[in-house]
Design a protein around this motif. Structure first.
Motif, PDB file in Angstrom:
ATOM      1  N   GLU A   8      18.807  25.805  44.401  1.00  0.00           N
ATOM      2  CA  GLU A   8      18.011  24.601  44.154  1.00  0.00           C
ATOM      3  C   GLU A   8      17.715  23.799  45.426  1.00  0.00           C
ATOM      4  OE1 GLU A   8      21.587  22.316  42.144  1.00  0.00           O
ATOM      5  OE2 GLU A   8      21.695  24.394  42.793  1.00  0.00           O
ATOM      6  N   ASP A  66      13.741  43.833  45.204  1.00  0.00           N
ATOM      7  CA  ASP A  66      14.755  42.787  45.164  1.00  0.00           C
ATOM      8  C   ASP A  66      16.156  43.349  45.232  1.00  0.00           C
ATOM      9  OD1 ASP A  66      12.869  40.949  45.045  1.00  0.00           O
ATOM     10  OD2 ASP A  66      13.120  40.396  42.931  1.00  0.00           O
ATOM     11  N   LYS A  98      30.147  40.197  46.876  1.00  0.00           N
ATOM     12  CA  LYS A  98      29.983  39.241  45.794  1.00  0.00           C
ATOM     13  C   LYS A  98      30.765  37.976  46.110  1.00  0.00           C
ATOM     14  CE  LYS A  98      29.273  39.607  40.924  1.00  0.00           C
ATOM     15  NZ  LYS A  98      27.887  39.952  40.755  1.00  0.00           N
ATOM     16  N   GLY A 102      27.975  36.173  47.770  1.00  0.00           N
ATOM     17  CA  GLY A 102      27.437  35.908  46.442  1.00  0.00           C
ATOM     18  C   GLY A 102      26.287  36.836  46.128  1.00  0.00           C
ATOM     19  N   PRO A 104      24.899  40.496  44.736  1.00  0.00           N
ATOM     20  CA  PRO A 104      25.170  41.761  44.072  1.00  0.00           C
ATOM     21  C   PRO A 104      24.479  42.893  44.823  1.00  0.00           C
ATOM     22  CG  PRO A 104      23.483  40.559  42.888  1.00  0.00           C
ATOM     23  CD  PRO A 104      23.859  39.709  44.066  1.00  0.00           C
ATOM     24  N   LYS A 106      23.038  46.859  44.665  1.00  0.00           N
ATOM     25  CA  LYS A 106      22.623  47.853  43.693  1.00  0.00           C
ATOM     26  C   LYS A 106      23.453  49.124  43.883  1.00  0.00           C
ATOM     27  CE  LYS A 106      19.487  48.985  40.591  1.00  0.00           C
ATOM     28  NZ  LYS A 106      19.309  48.235  39.370  1.00  0.00           N
TER      29      LYS A 106
ATOM     30  N   GLU B 375      18.618  27.682  38.168  1.00  0.00           N
ATOM     31  CA  GLU B 375      18.933  26.445  37.453  1.00  0.00           C
ATOM     32  C   GLU B 375      18.336  26.453  36.038  1.00  0.00           C
ATOM     33  OE1 GLU B 375      18.824  21.722  38.603  1.00  0.00           O
ATOM     34  OE2 GLU B 375      17.668  23.191  39.740  1.00  0.00           O
ATOM     35  N   ILE B 398      12.977  38.196  38.665  1.00  0.00           N
ATOM     36  CA  ILE B 398      13.888  37.183  38.127  1.00  0.00           C
ATOM     37  C   ILE B 398      15.328  37.700  38.074  1.00  0.00           C
ATOM     38  CG2 ILE B 398      14.210  35.526  36.220  1.00  0.00           C
ATOM     39  CD1 ILE B 398      11.357  36.007  35.420  1.00  0.00           C
ATOM     40  N   MET B 400      17.462  38.600  40.293  1.00  0.00           N
ATOM     41  CA  MET B 400      18.364  37.933  41.232  1.00  0.00           C
ATOM     42  C   MET B 400      18.794  36.560  40.709  1.00  0.00           C
ATOM     43  SD  MET B 400      19.424  38.945  44.215  1.00  0.00           S
ATOM     44  CE  MET B 400      19.702  38.520  45.922  1.00  0.00           C
ATOM     45  N   GLU B 403      21.204  36.986  37.939  1.00  0.00           N
ATOM     46  CA  GLU B 403      22.539  37.371  38.422  1.00  0.00           C
ATOM     47  C   GLU B 403      23.291  36.121  38.885  1.00  0.00           C
ATOM     48  OE1 GLU B 403      24.014  40.323  38.646  1.00  0.00           O
ATOM     49  OE2 GLU B 403      22.468  41.882  38.646  1.00  0.00           O
ATOM     50  N   GLN B 404      22.568  35.252  39.602  1.00  0.00           N
ATOM     51  CA  GLN B 404      23.230  34.050  40.104  1.00  0.00           C
ATOM     52  C   GLN B 404      23.588  33.111  38.964  1.00  0.00           C
ATOM     53  OE1 GLN B 404      20.431  32.796  43.002  1.00  0.00           O
ATOM     54  NE2 GLN B 404      21.305  34.071  44.609  1.00  0.00           N
ATOM     55  N   GLU B 407      26.666  34.151  37.442  1.00  0.00           N
ATOM     56  CA  GLU B 407      27.786  33.844  38.341  1.00  0.00           C
ATOM     57  C   GLU B 407      28.288  32.408  38.164  1.00  0.00           C
ATOM     58  OE1 GLU B 407      29.868  35.697  41.575  1.00  0.00           O
ATOM     59  OE2 GLU B 407      28.274  36.499  40.330  1.00  0.00           O
ATOM     60  N   PRO B 417      19.469  44.148  33.475  1.00  0.00           N
ATOM     61  CA  PRO B 417      18.346  44.009  34.417  1.00  0.00           C
ATOM     62  C   PRO B 417      17.035  44.577  33.884  1.00  0.00           C
ATOM     63  CG  PRO B 417      19.810  45.769  35.113  1.00  0.00           C
ATOM     64  CD  PRO B 417      20.430  45.178  33.881  1.00  0.00           C
TER      65      PRO B 417
END
Lengths: 120, 555
Positions: A8, A66, A98, A102, A104, A106, B375, B398, B400, B403-404, B407, B417
């Motif tokens: 954010e 990604d 991770k 933070g 991930p 593949k 968010e 989206i 990623m 995934e966050q 978390e 996914p």
């Protein structure tokens, strides 16, 4: 090339070199790994064990869309069960990235470039 | 005892393996390093069992040959870090004595030490505070002891004693162990193996299950695992950490015979993080519960309560996270509406409705090009008020963010996914409310993989992709992410797409038409499919999605 993490407040860029360093450190802590190797065996000399500052020659971070994929070139100790050592590295690398970044991944692909036989 | 031969050694191995097997669960519970996945005991036990089996089948009087069988069995069956290290320790041990028919204390200790040296050689950066350290310290003391006595039992005693002492020191060497308040799991496993060796040499029996003070370690490891799951104090469902011991009483047991697994089962209704250890006289219980009284009443059916300790974890947690707790805090939290939610993402109200109709608890409607942020996803999950959640992004851009969100959301969450709406639909249909989150995620991912997705969209500029010439305003047909055609005619793009996607094994073609497509045109397309691919069923939905006149799924 780098990994981009958005949140954010903005975005965080982590270069592939940093990832390679983190991944390399995690790998050499794994039991059975005696060193990181260069991916260019012929050019850089056969199964030369890389020094810390050149880990990135043995760790490739690929960004496909990604997804992040990691290829790593390692040297294992003689007498260890190679499949099991490689699996441990995969799981440790995934967990470390991770935890620290933070991020991930593949896939984590292990290339065993050599076995070091000690005179023991 | 002055020396051991191969047959004696085989007995030692058998006993060591058995003692480790007896305590494998406990070793699992300590496992926080290198990755806290709680499988060290399981892995070590599998490795050691494989070694013991090979030894038993090939045991001869010649020690060197028997030890060789052991190292072969260990190598074949090595599992996990600890298993690989164990196999190296005994490989070195075996190599050192390969030509010896019997060994005395001096040679035995030297072989242990050689095993340690071999094990250290196979790692670039040995981490101290692990099984390696325990093996090293124990072997060094063994060598010292062997210099002063010719009794091999005395040597093994010294080895066991030092291995235990070294194990106790592991938290001083490895920070994560101290943090959690446990000793190293692999080191503990090795101690069990050595204890088995010693009992065999002495001709003693080992207790079937040990109960010594291990409750504290178990509780520490259990707390470590559960604390990681809490982000907010109000998320704590079972607020009292309750520990008590039941001292069995004969008259109560007469009416209520005690059986550990039934007892555990009976207590499990009161909360979670349940641990039960018992022997002939007492049962130790640890449980997180909202009704400590009920749990203790249950325990009283079997005897009297001794050593009771109850702690309010919400109070403790607030101190840890330093928040000002107020009752309003909990009031604002939405009620749990979907204990087990599926949260997904869609463009277009039609598609959103369709996703809801097949079981999505919440659909985040991304706008034209607006991909929801981490968010947004977290907010959607919180609004749903779920305890467990699966997130389906339905768009590779989206994944990623999803995934966050998984978390940071602070509840059990997993991402499936999915890259397209059809994949998302297939995944939701595979959702099983009875299954664990990860099992569900795997099953849903697999279901999504059987679906082929086709999309038609507008080209925004002249370009060339995948070897296809593209003109601005063309309709591009995309099959599974690859552009296969670009043409000014929407119908032509659709037909080419269908031709490339549908084969004779496919059964269902689902067409989602977008906001720019009239119902008549869409119906014409259905007729086309029915006439040209008569072996398939066609389903048509008004997806109302922007940008994509058609999205089709083939399965």
């Amino acid at each position: 090339m780098s990994i981009e993490v958005k949140n954010e407040y903005g975005k965080i860029d982590i270069t592939n070199d940093v990832i390679a360093q983190v991944v390399g450190e995690a790998a050499i802590e794994c039991y059975g790994i005696v060193g990181m190797a260069s991916r260019h065996q012929i050019r850089d000399g056969l199964t030369e064990i890389l020094r810390k500052e050149s880990f990135s020659r043995g760790v490739i971070v690929r960004n496909v869309g990604d997804d992040t994929h990691i290829d790593m070139y390692v040297i294992v100790g003689y007498g260890t069960k190679i499949s099991e050592v490689a699996y441990q590295v995969q799981s440790k690398v995934k967990y470390t990235l991770k935890k620290i970044v933070g991020m991930p991944v593949k896939s984590v692909n292990i290339f065993v470039q050599g076995v070091r036989v000690t005179n023991l | 005892m002055k020396s051991i031969d191969g047959l004696k050694f085989a007995e030692m191995i058998k006993m060591g393996a058995h003692h480790l097997y007896q305590n494998a669960d406990y070793v699992d519970s300590l496992n926080v390093f290198p990755v806290p996945d709680g499988d060290t005991g399981t892995n070590m036990n599998l490795s050691m069992s494989s070694g013991a089996k090979e030894t038993e089948e090939n045991a001869v009087a010649h020690l060197g040959q028997t030890a060789h069988a052991l190292s072969k069995g260990l190598l074949m069956g090595a599992r996990g870090n600890s298993g690989v290290i164990l196999s190296q320790l005994f490989r070195g041990f075996g190599k050192s004595i390969e030509n010896e028919a019997t060994v005395d204390g001096v040679k035995f200790a030297a072989a242990l030490k050689y095993g340690v040296e071999t094990a250290y050689k196979a790692v670039m950066k040995p981490v101290e505070g692990t099984i390696l350290t325990v093996a090293k310290d124990a072997a060094n003391v063994g060598v010292e002891k062997a210099a002063t006595t010719d009794d091999i039992i005395a040597v093994m005693e010294a080895v066991v004693e030092e291995s235990k002492a070294s194990l106790e020191r592991t938290p001083d060497l490895l920070a994560v162990l101290k943090e959690v308040g446990v000793v190293d799991s692999g080191g503990q496993g090795l101690v069990y193996v050595y204890e088995g060796f010693l009992a065999c040499l002495k001709g003693e029996e080992l207790p079937e299950r040990t109960i010594v003070g291990s409750m504290d370690d178990l509780v520490n490891a259990e707390h470590h695992r559960s604390v990681q799951g809490f982000m907010n104090t109000e998320d704590i469902e079972f607020g009292y950490c309750t520990e008590f011991m039941v001292k069995f009483e004969a008259d109560k047991l007469a009416t209520n015979p005690y059986d550990e697994s039934d007892f555990r089962q009976g207590l499990s209704q009161f909360g979670d993080s349940l641990l039960v250890i018992s022997d002939e006289e007492v049962a130790k219980v640890h449980i997180h519960t909202e009704e400590p009284g009920d749990a203790m009443n249950y325990g009283q059916k079997f005897g009297s309560l001794i050593k009771i300790k109850i702690e309010n974890m919400r109070e403790q947690h607030m101190e840890i996270v330093g928040e000002n707790y107020s009752t309003e805090n909990t009031a604002q939290k939405p009620a749990v509406k979907h204990p087990y939610a599926v949260v997904t993402v869609a463009m277009g109200s039609g598609i959103a409705n369709l996703l809801r109709s097949v079981g999505a608890s919440a659909v985040i409607e991304g706008g034209q090009t607006m991909n929801p942020s981490t968010e947004d996803i977290v907010k959607a999950i919180q609004e749903v008020g779920a305890e467990r959640v699966l997130i389906l992004p339905n768009n590779k851009n989206i994944i990623m963010a999803a995934e966050q969100a998984a978390e940071v959301v602070g509840i059990e969450a997993a991402v499936v996914p999915t890259k397209t709406v059809p994949e998302g639909l297939a995944a939701i249909l595979a959702f099983n409310p009875e299954a664990e989150v990860t099992a569900n995620a795997d099953a849903m991912k697999e279901a999504a993989s059987f679906v082929k997705t086709g999309q038609v969209t507008h080209a925004v500029r002249d370009t060339s992709i995948d070897g296809v010439e593209i003109k601005k305003d063309d309709f591009m047909g995309i099959a599974g992410g690859k552009i296969i055609i670009s043409t000014p005619s929407l119908d032509e793009a659709m037909k080419a797409l269908l031709a490339s996607l549908v084969n004779e094994d496919d059964e269902i073609v689902t067409i989602l038409y977008g906001e720019d497509v009239s119902t008549e045109d869409a119906s014409t397309m259905v007729d086309y499919v029915e006439n040209n691919f008569s072996h398939t069923e066609v389903e048509l939905y008004d997806g109302k999605q922007p940008l994509y006149p058609y999205i089709i799924s083939v399965e």
